[in-house]
Design an enzyme around this catalytic site. Structure first.
Site, mmCIF file in Angstrom:
data_model
loop_
_atom_site.group_PDB
_atom_site.id
_atom_site.type_symbol
_atom_site.label_atom_id
_atom_site.label_comp_id
_atom_site.label_asym_id
_atom_site.label_seq_id
_atom_site.Cartn_x
_atom_site.Cartn_y
_atom_site.Cartn_z
ATOM 1 N N TYR A 11 -14.134 -1.488 -10.285
ATOM 2 C CA TYR A 11 -15.146 -1.916 -9.274
ATOM 3 C C TYR A 11 -15.287 -0.449 -8.829
ATOM 4 C CZ TYR A 11 -17.501 -2.181 -4.937
ATOM 5 O OH TYR A 11 -18.500 -2.110 -3.264
ATOM 6 N N ASN A 91 2.679 -3.344 -10.696
ATOM 7 C CA ASN A 91 1.811 -2.634 -10.769
ATOM 8 C C ASN A 91 1.609 -1.289 -10.377
ATOM 9 O OD1 ASN A 91 -0.104 -2.700 -12.610
ATOM 10 N ND2 ASN A 91 -1.484 -3.386 -10.981
ATOM 11 N N TYR A 140 1.190 -3.985 0.305
ATOM 12 C CA TYR A 140 -0.172 -3.169 -0.725
ATOM 13 C C TYR A 140 -0.149 -1.730 -0.084
ATOM 14 C CZ TYR A 140 -4.616 -1.764 -1.544
ATOM 15 O OH TYR A 140 -6.470 -0.172 -1.637
ATOM 16 N N PHE A 168 -11.549 3.890 2.979
ATOM 17 C CA PHE A 168 -12.258 2.596 4.044
ATOM 18 C C PHE A 168 -12.504 2.075 4.095
ATOM 19 C CE2 PHE A 168 -9.461 3.864 8.045
ATOM 20 C CZ PHE A 168 -9.457 5.083 7.212
ATOM 21 N N ASN A 169 -13.758 1.179 4.312
ATOM 22 C CA ASN A 169 -13.871 -0.785 3.511
ATOM 23 C C ASN A 169 -14.906 -0.230 1.838
ATOM 24 O OD1 ASN A 169 -12.765 -1.329 5.555
ATOM 25 N ND2 ASN A 169 -13.393 -3.458 5.473
ATOM 26 N N GLY A 282 -3.768 -9.695 10.670
ATOM 27 C CA GLY A 282 -3.092 -8.619 9.760
ATOM 28 C C GLY A 282 -4.441 -7.940 9.961
HETATM 29 C C1 UD1 Z 1 -9.167 -5.570 3.726
HETATM 30 C C2 UD1 Z 1 -7.544 -5.174 3.488
HETATM 31 C C3 UD1 Z 1 -7.365 -3.941 3.661
HETATM 32 C C4 UD1 Z 1 -7.555 -2.977 1.812
HETATM 33 C C5 UD1 Z 1 -9.589 -3.439 2.099
HETATM 34 C C6 UD1 Z 1 -9.784 -2.925 0.422
HETATM 35 C C7 UD1 Z 1 -6.855 -7.217 4.968
HETATM 36 C C8 UD1 Z 1 -6.232 -7.726 6.159
HETATM 37 N N1 UD1 Z 1 -7.226 -5.434 4.977
HETATM 38 O O1 UD1 Z 1 -9.748 -4.803 4.275
HETATM 39 O O2 UD1 Z 1 -5.820 -3.472 3.248
HETATM 40 O O3 UD1 Z 1 -7.505 -1.954 2.274
HETATM 41 O O4 UD1 Z 1 -9.751 -4.654 2.341
HETATM 42 O O5 UD1 Z 1 -9.906 -4.285 -0.378
HETATM 43 O O6 UD1 Z 1 -6.675 -8.153 3.893
HETATM 44 N N2 UD1 Z 1 -14.250 -11.170 7.441
HETATM 45 C C9 UD1 Z 1 -14.307 -12.678 8.306
HETATM 46 N N3 UD1 Z 1 -14.848 -13.089 7.069
HETATM 47 C C10 UD1 Z 1 -14.495 -13.248 5.238
HETATM 48 C C11 UD1 Z 1 -14.341 -12.160 4.941
HETATM 49 C C12 UD1 Z 1 -13.971 -11.078 6.414
HETATM 50 O O7 UD1 Z 1 -15.010 -12.662 9.092
HETATM 51 O O8 UD1 Z 1 -14.452 -13.932 4.909
HETATM 52 C C13 UD1 Z 1 -14.219 -10.784 7.956
HETATM 53 C C14 UD1 Z 1 -12.814 -9.402 8.879
HETATM 54 O O9 UD1 Z 1 -12.168 -9.890 9.575
HETATM 55 C C15 UD1 Z 1 -12.819 -8.039 9.194
HETATM 56 C C16 UD1 Z 1 -14.185 -7.670 8.443
HETATM 57 O O10 UD1 Z 1 -14.491 -8.553 7.716
HETATM 58 O O11 UD1 Z 1 -13.237 -8.187 10.181
HETATM 59 C C17 UD1 Z 1 -13.864 -6.775 6.932
HETATM 60 O O12 UD1 Z 1 -13.444 -7.891 6.245
HETATM 61 P P1 UD1 Z 1 -12.363 -7.946 4.693
HETATM 62 O O13 UD1 Z 1 -13.636 -6.981 4.124
HETATM 63 O O14 UD1 Z 1 -11.721 -8.263 4.202
HETATM 64 O O15 UD1 Z 1 -11.551 -6.105 4.628
HETATM 65 P P2 UD1 Z 1 -10.239 -5.658 5.686
HETATM 66 O O16 UD1 Z 1 -10.000 -6.472 5.888
HETATM 67 O O17 UD1 Z 1 -10.756 -4.407 6.722
#
Ligand code: UD1
Length: 325
Positions: A11, A91, A140, A168-169, A282
């Site tokens: 990606y 990995n 991770y 970040f995200n 987490g």
């Molecule tokens: C996640 C990982 C992080 C990683 C990043 C990139 C975890 C706890 N963190 O970040 O380590 O570096 O992805 O791959 O897994 N949310 C919902 N519903 C959903 C999915 C997400 O409400 O179905 C919310 C989450 O609670 C968060 C936000 O959306 O507040 C973003 O979540 P997500 O896209 O999963 O990313 P991170 O958790 O920030």
């Protein structure tokens, strides 16, 4: 430069390859295709299907006039890493070790490393800067931090020059529509929202609406993959005349889960159904970061990371028949 990109079919990697080629570099992609997408392999890049666990192959590839390595090949699902840490040891840790050792053997000394916000763990203050304590809360994040530490030692002991880029995200797809193959088994919020918009899912779960944020839902700093990609090219060029460095790649701007849903409804014209469920273990309430250091060192800035541009670029890819059969 001739640049080896591990994970170049993935990606983020496929976007990095686009920018490297556009900047005039020659690219060799190494990808084991566990998460990579054939469709996203650039036709001007040389492609080797293989793993960073194959030391003989790495030695062979690196003996062919490679000037620098951009290393993105890794597993990145934080939740999975807590259930199967051994997969991540093998990995991520072994893969990076093999790669660095093959580089040293072949006198390749420039390395751009795909690191993550997960090295920080729960934020102790916001926005997070590079001086923030490093206390990963998932395996991770531990693997990425360990590799960062290894890079510092190789710099000191072997003259490696590295850039560690803490994303970040990551979100979005190429704004010019040149990457059209979807990420395999995405687990993050934005792709899930897109899957609701296309009808592949009926609804999504929001993990908690009782955080101390503006609307109670989690806030994150979303960064467009095109912005991540441009930072890799700039990092590579910077390392030609400068020392190793570690920087955040972020925008300093936070969007809540509800912001994402509302903007996605505006962009796609579809209703995004959701259910509020319990908080996910987490998850911090809010995670945003400064990228002042990257801006200063690399003369880099995020250009495509506003939520509207991110979501439009994603909808362009998700809203295709062949991507949601
Ligand atoms: C996640 C990982 C992080 C990683 C990043 C990139 C975890 C706890 N963190 O970040 O380590 O570096 O992805 O791959 O897994 N949310 C919902 N519903 C959903 C999915 C997400 O409400 O179905 C919310 C989450 O609670 C968060 C936000 O959306 O507040 C973003 O979540 P997500 O896209 O999963 O990313 P991170 O958790 O920030």
């Amino acid at each position: 430069m001739k640049v080896l990109v591990t994970g170049g079919a993935g990606y983020i990697g496929s976007h990095v390859v686009l920018d490297l080629i556009e900047a005039g570099h020659e690219v060799v992609i190494l990808d084991d295709m566990s998460l990579g997408c054939m469709e996203n392999i650039h036709n001007q890049a040389e492609f080797i299907e293989g793993s960073t666990l194959d030391e003989t192959m790495l030695d062979d590839v690196l003996s062919k006039n490679i000037d620098a390595v951009v290393h993105l090949a890794a597993f990145k699902a934080a939740g999975e890493s807590m259930i199967h840490p051994e997969k991540y040891s093998q990995n991520n840790l072994n893969g990076a070790t093999n790669l660095l050792n093959a580089m040293m053997k072949n006198d390749v000394k420039t390395f751009v490393f795909s690191s993550t916000a997960a090295v920080y763990g729960y934020p102790e203050y916001l926005p997070v800067d590079e001086a923030h304590p490093l206390k990963p809360i998932n395996y991770y994040g531990f693997t990425k931090l360990s590799i960062e530490e290894m890079l510092k030692w190789y710099d000191q002991l072997k003259g490696l020059k590295f850039a560690a880029l803490r994303y970040f995200n990551a979100a979005g797809y190429d704004v010019n529509g040149r990457v059209m193959g979807l990420e395999k088994s995405p687990q993050n919020l934005l792709p899930i929202v897109m899957e609701v918009a296309t009808g592949q899912r009926n609804s999504l779960d929001i993990f908690g609406n009782d955080y101390k944020t503006k609307d109670g839902t989690g806030v994150r700093d979303y960064i467009h993959v095109n912005d991540l990609a441009s930072a890799h090219v700039k990092a590579l060029e910077y390392l030609q005349d400068n020392d190793s460095f570690t920087v955040n790649l972020a925008t300093g701007e936070g969007y809540s889960v509800l912001d994402v849903i509302h903007e996605a409804e505006a962009v796609t014209g579809k209703k995004i159904n959701y259910t509020i469920v319990d908080r996910r273990a987490g998850d911090p309430a809010e995670l945003i970061a400064t990228s002042n250091l990257a801006e200063e060192l690399l003369d880099w800035e995020a250009k495509y990371s506003d939520l509207n541009t991110i979501l439009k670029s994603m909808w362009n890819v998700y809203n295709q028949e062949e991507n949601h059969d």
